[in-house]
Design an enzyme around this catalytic site. Structure first.
Site, PDB file in Angstrom:
ATOM      1  N   TYR A 145      48.440  50.595  55.135  1.00 36.04           N
ATOM      2  CA  TYR A 145      48.210  49.509  56.079  1.00 36.04           C
ATOM      3  C   TYR A 145      48.313  48.196  55.304  1.00 36.04           C
ATOM      4  O   TYR A 145      47.359  47.725  54.692  1.00 36.04           O
ATOM      5  CB  TYR A 145      46.844  49.673  56.739  1.00 36.04           C
ATOM      6  CG  TYR A 145      46.447  48.565  57.683  1.00 36.04           C
ATOM      7  CD1 TYR A 145      47.380  47.937  58.503  1.00 36.04           C
ATOM      8  CD2 TYR A 145      45.120  48.147  57.763  1.00 36.04           C
ATOM      9  CE1 TYR A 145      47.016  46.926  59.365  1.00 36.04           C
ATOM     10  CE2 TYR A 145      44.734  47.132  58.622  1.00 36.04           C
ATOM     11  CZ  TYR A 145      45.682  46.524  59.421  1.00 36.04           C
ATOM     12  OH  TYR A 145      45.317  45.517  60.283  1.00 36.04           O
ATOM     13  N   ASP A 197      51.561  51.047  59.126  1.00 32.89           N
ATOM     14  CA  ASP A 197      51.777  49.699  59.618  1.00 32.89           C
ATOM     15  C   ASP A 197      52.022  48.828  58.400  1.00 32.89           C
ATOM     16  O   ASP A 197      51.088  48.419  57.714  1.00 32.89           O
ATOM     17  CB  ASP A 197      50.545  49.231  60.399  1.00 32.89           C
ATOM     18  CG  ASP A 197      50.659  47.785  60.862  1.00 32.89           C
ATOM     19  OD1 ASP A 197      51.739  47.184  60.679  1.00 32.89           O
ATOM     20  OD2 ASP A 197      49.661  47.258  61.397  1.00 32.89           O
ATOM     21  N   HIS A 244      49.964  48.482  68.962  1.00 32.03           N
ATOM     22  CA  HIS A 244      51.010  49.273  68.331  1.00 32.03           C
ATOM     23  C   HIS A 244      51.191  50.586  69.088  1.00 32.03           C
ATOM     24  O   HIS A 244      50.277  51.044  69.789  1.00 32.03           O
ATOM     25  CB  HIS A 244      50.632  49.626  66.885  1.00 32.03           C
ATOM     26  CG  HIS A 244      50.514  48.460  65.969  1.00 32.03           C
ATOM     27  ND1 HIS A 244      51.449  48.167  64.992  1.00 32.03           N
ATOM     28  CD2 HIS A 244      49.552  47.498  65.850  1.00 32.03           C
ATOM     29  CE1 HIS A 244      51.062  47.092  64.325  1.00 32.03           C
ATOM     30  NE2 HIS A 244      49.919  46.672  64.810  1.00 32.03           N
TER      31      HIS A 244
END
Length: 262
Positions: free
Chosen positions: A107, A150, A253
């Site tokens: 992330y 992500d 998302h």
């Protein structure tokens, strides 16, 4: 051992526990990597996920912030984590499958709103995070590895709704794309999603700020699945579940999928 893997920034696993369970029930990926869990590991609702077949988890957590988890039907072992840029954040965790494949769940920091490290500390942290990722993969060459998460960068022109409009917007600036490319090159990573879907606009994130995200369709592809070149050709069936953005109380998302024949 073929397996299907999904990655999803869930934006609070406790708040959206029912959405995770729905995805597990309807799509049933063998491995589900979550980011922005916003929960200590011990507070993740493993009892429900175990009932759905996800009996294995490797995770790093924080209260109300960051957090990454790998939930799996397949046995896996903890392969460690890195605190890139010494931020003290739970932004990386790795797990190893019984076939020797290592999965990195990342992330990357969003980077704030101003793409200038002198004016915005968060942007500098993002670039430093990526630099340390690059250095890790440069000196510890990954093999039989998958990297998902992500990454908070949409690298290609067709990964954003408007290339020219977003060149000075954090997530699509040339300096961020260059840093991400260096990470890819250092680890000899292949972009599996774009190997499968080489052309066309492709998004995995739509802002909460849009009154009608679907009609406006101002998305960005911030969520990625990569693989090292030694296993990249085993990947196929990539897809992004756009409809999940329309679920009740959704994350901004949506999940990204790929299948690996390994």
């Amino acid at each position: 051992m073929p397996f299907t893997l999904a990655t999803w920034n869930i934006n609070s696993v406790r708040l959206r526990e029912s959405l995770v369970a729905r995805l597990m029930t309807e799509q049933s990926p063998d491995i589900l990597c979550l980011q922005e869990c916003k929960s200590p590991v011990e507070n993740i609702a493993m009892a429900q996920f175990q009932d759905l077949g996800y009996r294995h988890m490797v995770a790093r957590g924080q209260k109300g912030y960051n957090g990454v988890a790998i939930l799996s039907k397949l046995p896996l072992m903890d392969a460690g984590s890195r605190d890139f840029a010494n931020l003290g954040h739970a932004r990386h965790v790795a797990a190893r499958l019984e076939n020797g494949v290592t999965i990195h769940n990342c992330y990357v920091p969003a980077g704030g709103d101003i793409p200038d490290r002198d004016l915005n500390e968060k942007f500098g942290q993002k670039l430093d995070f990526l630099t340390e990722m690059r250095d890790l993969f440069r000196w510890e060459k990954p093999a039989r590895s998958i990297l998902v998460g992500d990454l908070n960068i949409a690298p290609r022109e067709d990964d954003v709704w408007g290339h020219k409009q977003l060149l000075k917007i954090v997530s699509h600036t040339p300096v961020e794309v260059d840093h991400l490319t260096q990470v890819m090159d250092a680890g000899d990573w292949a972009d599996i999603t774009r190997a499968d879907i080489p052309t066309g606009l492709l998004y995995s994130w739509w802002s909460y700020r849009a009154k009608d995200w679907d009609a406006a369709d101002k998305g960005r592809r911030l969520d990625h699945i990569w693989a090292t070149s030694d296993i990249a050709k085993s990947a196929h069936s990539s897809r992004i579940l756009r409809d999940v953005r329309g679920w009740e109380q959704p994350s901004d998302h949506v999940p990204v999928f790929a299948t690996f024949d390994l």
